[in-house]
Design a protein around this motif. Structure first.
Motif, PDB file in Angstrom:
ATOM      1  N   VAL A  28      22.837 -26.760  71.370  1.00 28.62           N
ATOM      2  CA  VAL A  28      23.301 -26.876  72.853  1.00 28.62           C
ATOM      3  C   VAL A  28      24.711 -26.976  73.036  1.00 28.62           C
ATOM      4  N   ILE A  29      25.428 -27.679  72.198  1.00 29.27           N
ATOM      5  CA  ILE A  29      26.940 -27.768  72.165  1.00 29.27           C
ATOM      6  C   ILE A  29      27.601 -26.335  72.446  1.00 29.27           C
ATOM      7  N   CYS A  30      27.254 -25.716  70.993  1.00 34.09           N
ATOM      8  CA  CYS A  30      27.671 -24.424  70.943  1.00 34.09           C
ATOM      9  C   CYS A  30      27.416 -23.171  71.736  1.00 34.09           C
ATOM     10  N   CYS A  31      26.067 -23.316  72.105  1.00 38.83           N
ATOM     11  CA  CYS A  31      25.682 -22.175  72.850  1.00 38.83           C
ATOM     12  C   CYS A  31      25.605 -22.332  74.435  1.00 38.83           C
ATOM     13  N   ASN A  32      25.568 -23.456  75.026  1.00 35.89           N
ATOM     14  CA  ASN A  32      25.769 -23.987  76.261  1.00 35.89           C
ATOM     15  C   ASN A  32      27.027 -24.653  76.848  1.00 35.89           C
ATOM     16  N   PRO A  42      37.295 -21.143  78.221  1.00 38.05           N
ATOM     17  CA  PRO A  42      37.842 -19.876  77.800  1.00 38.05           C
ATOM     18  C   PRO A  42      38.253 -19.818  76.697  1.00 38.05           C
ATOM     19  N   PHE A  43      38.710 -18.443  75.928  1.00 39.08           N
ATOM     20  CA  PHE A  43      38.881 -18.136  74.598  1.00 39.08           C
ATOM     21  C   PHE A  43      39.816 -19.101  73.758  1.00 39.08           C
ATOM     22  N   LYS A  44      40.970 -19.328  74.406  1.00 36.45           N
ATOM     23  CA  LYS A  44      41.949 -20.124  73.560  1.00 36.45           C
ATOM     24  C   LYS A  44      41.448 -21.504  73.154  1.00 36.45           C
ATOM     25  N   LEU A  45      40.527 -22.138  74.085  1.00 38.83           N
ATOM     26  CA  LEU A  45      39.746 -23.484  73.797  1.00 38.83           C
ATOM     27  C   LEU A  45      38.812 -23.181  72.564  1.00 38.83           C
ATOM     28  N   VAL A  46      37.937 -22.015  72.785  1.00 45.36           N
ATOM     29  CA  VAL A  46      37.013 -21.777  71.954  1.00 45.36           C
ATOM     30  C   VAL A  46      37.577 -21.712  70.261  1.00 45.36           C
ATOM     31  N   THR A  47      38.455 -20.996  70.234  1.00 46.82           N
ATOM     32  CA  THR A  47      39.266 -20.609  68.899  1.00 46.82           C
ATOM     33  C   THR A  47      39.758 -22.111  68.419  1.00 46.82           C
ATOM     34  N   CYS A  48      40.289 -23.047  69.285  1.00 50.01           N
ATOM     35  CA  CYS A  48      40.623 -24.175  68.663  1.00 50.01           C
ATOM     36  C   CYS A  48      39.260 -25.028  68.225  1.00 50.01           C
ATOM     37  N   LEU A  49      38.405 -24.867  68.789  1.00 52.78           N
ATOM     38  CA  LEU A  49      37.273 -25.609  68.327  1.00 52.78           C
ATOM     39  C   LEU A  49      36.489 -25.144  67.130  1.00 52.78           C
ATOM     40  N   LYS A  50      37.016 -23.925  66.693  1.00 53.25           N
ATOM     41  CA  LYS A  50      36.504 -23.589  65.241  1.00 53.25           C
ATOM     42  C   LYS A  50      36.572 -24.268  63.915  1.00 53.25           C
ATOM     43  N   ILE A  51      37.806 -25.344  64.159  1.00 57.30           N
ATOM     44  CA  ILE A  51      38.068 -26.041  63.012  1.00 57.30           C
ATOM     45  C   ILE A  51      37.230 -27.519  62.997  1.00 57.30           C
ATOM     46  N   SER A  78      34.221 -27.721  62.467  1.00 59.05           N
ATOM     47  CA  SER A  78      33.227 -27.852  61.078  1.00 59.05           C
ATOM     48  C   SER A  78      32.821 -26.538  60.606  1.00 59.05           C
ATOM     49  N   LYS A  79      32.435 -26.092  59.356  1.00 58.54           N
ATOM     50  CA  LYS A  79      32.138 -24.993  59.012  1.00 58.54           C
ATOM     51  C   LYS A  79      30.983 -24.377  59.563  1.00 58.54           C
ATOM     52  N   ASP A  80      29.895 -25.091  59.999  1.00 57.86           N
ATOM     53  CA  ASP A  80      28.868 -24.607  60.670  1.00 57.86           C
ATOM     54  C   ASP A  80      29.182 -24.409  61.931  1.00 57.86           C
ATOM     55  N   CYS A  81      30.181 -25.003  62.476  1.00 57.57           N
ATOM     56  CA  CYS A  81      30.457 -24.988  63.946  1.00 57.57           C
ATOM     57  C   CYS A  81      31.393 -23.414  64.050  1.00 57.57           C
ATOM     58  N   CYS A  82      32.222 -23.250  63.205  1.00 55.11           N
ATOM     59  CA  CYS A  82      32.854 -22.268  62.951  1.00 55.11           C
ATOM     60  C   CYS A  82      32.054 -20.805  62.787  1.00 55.11           C
ATOM     61  N   LYS A  83      30.977 -21.082  62.099  1.00 53.65           N
ATOM     62  CA  LYS A  83      30.002 -20.004  61.904  1.00 53.65           C
ATOM     63  C   LYS A  83      29.327 -19.445  62.900  1.00 53.65           C
ATOM     64  N   ARG A  84      28.976 -20.702  63.705  1.00 54.19           N
ATOM     65  CA  ARG A  84      28.350 -20.300  64.992  1.00 54.19           C
ATOM     66  C   ARG A  84      29.325 -19.458  66.078  1.00 54.19           C
ATOM     67  N   LEU A  85      30.259 -19.942  66.129  1.00 56.44           N
ATOM     68  CA  LEU A  85      31.514 -19.605  67.044  1.00 56.44           C
ATOM     69  C   LEU A  85      31.637 -18.236  66.762  1.00 56.44           C
ATOM     70  N   THR A  86      31.842 -17.734  65.553  1.00 55.03           N
ATOM     71  CA  THR A  86      32.060 -16.233  65.324  1.00 55.03           C
ATOM     72  C   THR A  86      30.869 -15.358  65.179  1.00 55.03           C
ATOM     73  N   GLY A  87      29.445 -15.979  65.456  1.00 53.12           N
ATOM     74  CA  GLY A  87      28.346 -14.779  65.398  1.00 53.12           C
ATOM     75  C   GLY A  87      28.316 -14.119  66.583  1.00 53.12           C
ATOM     76  N   THR A  88      27.548 -13.022  66.611  1.00 53.61           N
ATOM     77  CA  THR A  88      27.058 -12.246  67.564  1.00 53.61           C
ATOM     78  C   THR A  88      26.469 -12.914  68.842  1.00 53.61           C
ATOM     79  N   LYS A  89      25.573 -13.814  68.358  1.00 51.13           N
ATOM     80  CA  LYS A  89      24.695 -14.479  69.675  1.00 51.13           C
ATOM     81  C   LYS A  89      25.652 -15.228  70.500  1.00 51.13           C
ATOM     82  N   PHE A  90      26.719 -16.011  69.763  1.00 50.99           N
ATOM     83  CA  PHE A  90      27.495 -16.663  70.704  1.00 50.99           C
ATOM     84  C   PHE A  90      28.397 -15.967  71.425  1.00 50.99           C
ATOM     85  N   ALA A  91      29.013 -14.655  70.916  1.00 50.76           N
ATOM     86  CA  ALA A  91      29.645 -13.925  71.474  1.00 50.76           C
ATOM     87  C   ALA A  91      28.916 -13.458  72.791  1.00 50.76           C
ATOM     88  N   ALA A  92      27.683 -13.080  72.769  1.00 53.47           N
ATOM     89  CA  ALA A  92      27.067 -12.469  73.687  1.00 53.47           C
ATOM     90  C   ALA A  92      26.871 -13.476  74.958  1.00 53.47           C
TER      91      ALA A  92
END
Length: 417
Positions: A10-14, A20-29, A31-45
């Protein structure tokens, strides 16, 4: 730290996908799992469908230091809206040997034209590219050189909402070309398009004979399934889904005003509606196009006298006018003032230059407060007035272009104009 009471999906996808993009890139740090979710194709869509629809304006201009063309973002919130890099290295073109122009901007994707500075027998034709500055992806449009000349005004159709999962995204490039008829006031307009899911240039059977002047199109925007061409006094629209076309006079023309005294810009509001900002000697006005019966509705108006009395300090660059009585009334006469674009349905960006002597000084007018802020930015040069487009920093991937079979070819054979 992520709230343990809320599932990470819910946190990552909703939640994160609405930022906006700059805030999303800051949130990649986080956790490793959060970074993986934020760089996936599902999240991009997902992010492509939920991120702010028009958080900024964008234009292309030469860098004063390197003389290379780069992107410049105009925004009321520059700290959170931006692109990873303003340079064009990811386009694969020689940056020091040509110029770049934005032809269209839709839902995070840009249609960019690259033209070499010098022309000769061995000089390649201009290249049309589809690019996403956020993901640093680009691809050239096949056959574009045979169908789009240097004056072509094109529209870009791309809507992530058509496929929230991002599996069958497609884009379409549409060119309208008016042809004079036997009457001086009637113009026949035809359309040619390129669709990524077909990989071909096709002439549409849809056409319109409109009562409009045949002039150069200033700008094309896409809003909620409809493309709009700005022909100065006339607005041409093309509903891509319904395959319907039509035209309507601009607001001041319908009111019987002199078009030579009006300067305007068409843009898309945050809720996907077409807006027209007009500026004249009296002040500025913002109109909204009502699509039910296609008529203009006045949403906001403000006179120069009221604007300058509230934000006098922001007009210090024209301080010499204050020595005269009624200097606010002389503002529009002595300075070339034009609307650049509308951001998020609230901020109107205005370009002010001393006729053809200087570049545009960029001011930002807040419709909610009536105040003006001098952004400190300058746009263009003394001889060029660049067009500004609405921009959303979407993480959507570029739709692949289908390669047509040899028997089909890249063109339907009917699109030569």
């Amino acid at each position: 730290m992520i709230n343990q009471d809320i599932p990470e999906d819910v946190i990552c996808c909703n939640i994160f996908s609405r930022l906006p993009f700059k805030l999303v890139t800051c949130l990649k740090i986080v956790s490793k799992d959060c970074c993986k979710r934020l760089t996936g194709t599902k999240f991009a869509a997902k992010q492509a469908t939920l991120c702010p629809s028009c958080p900024a304006l964008i234009h292309i201009g030469p860098n004063k230091e390197s003389y290379r063309y780069s992107l410049d973002v105009l925004s009321s919130t520059p700290s959170i809206v931006g692109v990873p890099s303003s340079e064009f290295d990811f386009l694969g073109c020689r940056l020091d040997n040509g110029r770049f122009d934005i032809l269209a901007s839709t839902n995070g994707l840009l249609c960019i034209r690259y033209k070499p500075y010098y022309s000769g027998p061995l000089t390649p034709p201009p290249t049309i590219l589809l690019a996403n500055p956020t993901t640093q992806q680009s691809q050239s449009i096949p056959g574009a050189a045979n169908h789009l000349d240097i004056t072509s005004a094109i529209g870009l159709v791309f809507d992530p909402l058509d496929d929230p999962q991002g599996k069958t995204h497609k884009f379409m490039i549409v060119k309208a070309f008016p042809l004079s008829t036997i009457s001086d006031t009637l113009v026949e307009v035809k359309f040619i398009s390129f669709s990524s899911d077909m990989g071909r240039w096709v002439t549409s059977s849809t056409m319109i004979t409109a009562n409009m002047k045949e002039v150069i199109c200033q700008k094309v925007v896409y809003a909620s399934g409809v493309l709009y061409w700005d022909y100065q006094e006339d607005l041409l629209w093309f509903d891509v889904g319904r395959n319907e076309v039509g035209s309507i006079k601009m607001p001041w023309k319908m009111q019987g005003f002199n078009g030579d005294e009006e300067r305007h810009s068409i843009d898309v509001s945050c809720n996907g509606l077409l807006m027209c900002t007009t500026i004249n000697k009296d002040g500025l006005a913002i109109y909204q196009l009502v699509r039910i019966d296609y008529h203009w509705e006045l949403k906001h108006t403000k006179g120069w006298k009221s604007i300058m009395e509230m934000s006098c300090d922001e007009f210090q660059f024209c301080h010499s006018m204050k020595l005269r009585n009624g200097w606010q009334n002389k503002f529009y006469e002595r300075w070339f003032v034009r609307p650049l674009g509308l951001e998020s349905g609230r901020w109107v960006y205005i370009g002010v230059r001393q006729k053809w002597k200087t570049s545009d000084k960029v001011l930002r007018y807040d419709m909610d407060t009536g105040k003006v802020e001098n952004t400190g930015k300058e746009l263009g040069n003394a001889f060029v007035m660049r067009c500004v487009f609405g921009y959303r920093n979407s993480m959507a991937t570029l739709p692949p272009i289908v390669v047509p079979g040899l028997q089909d070819g890249i063109c339907d054979g009917k699109s030569g104009d």
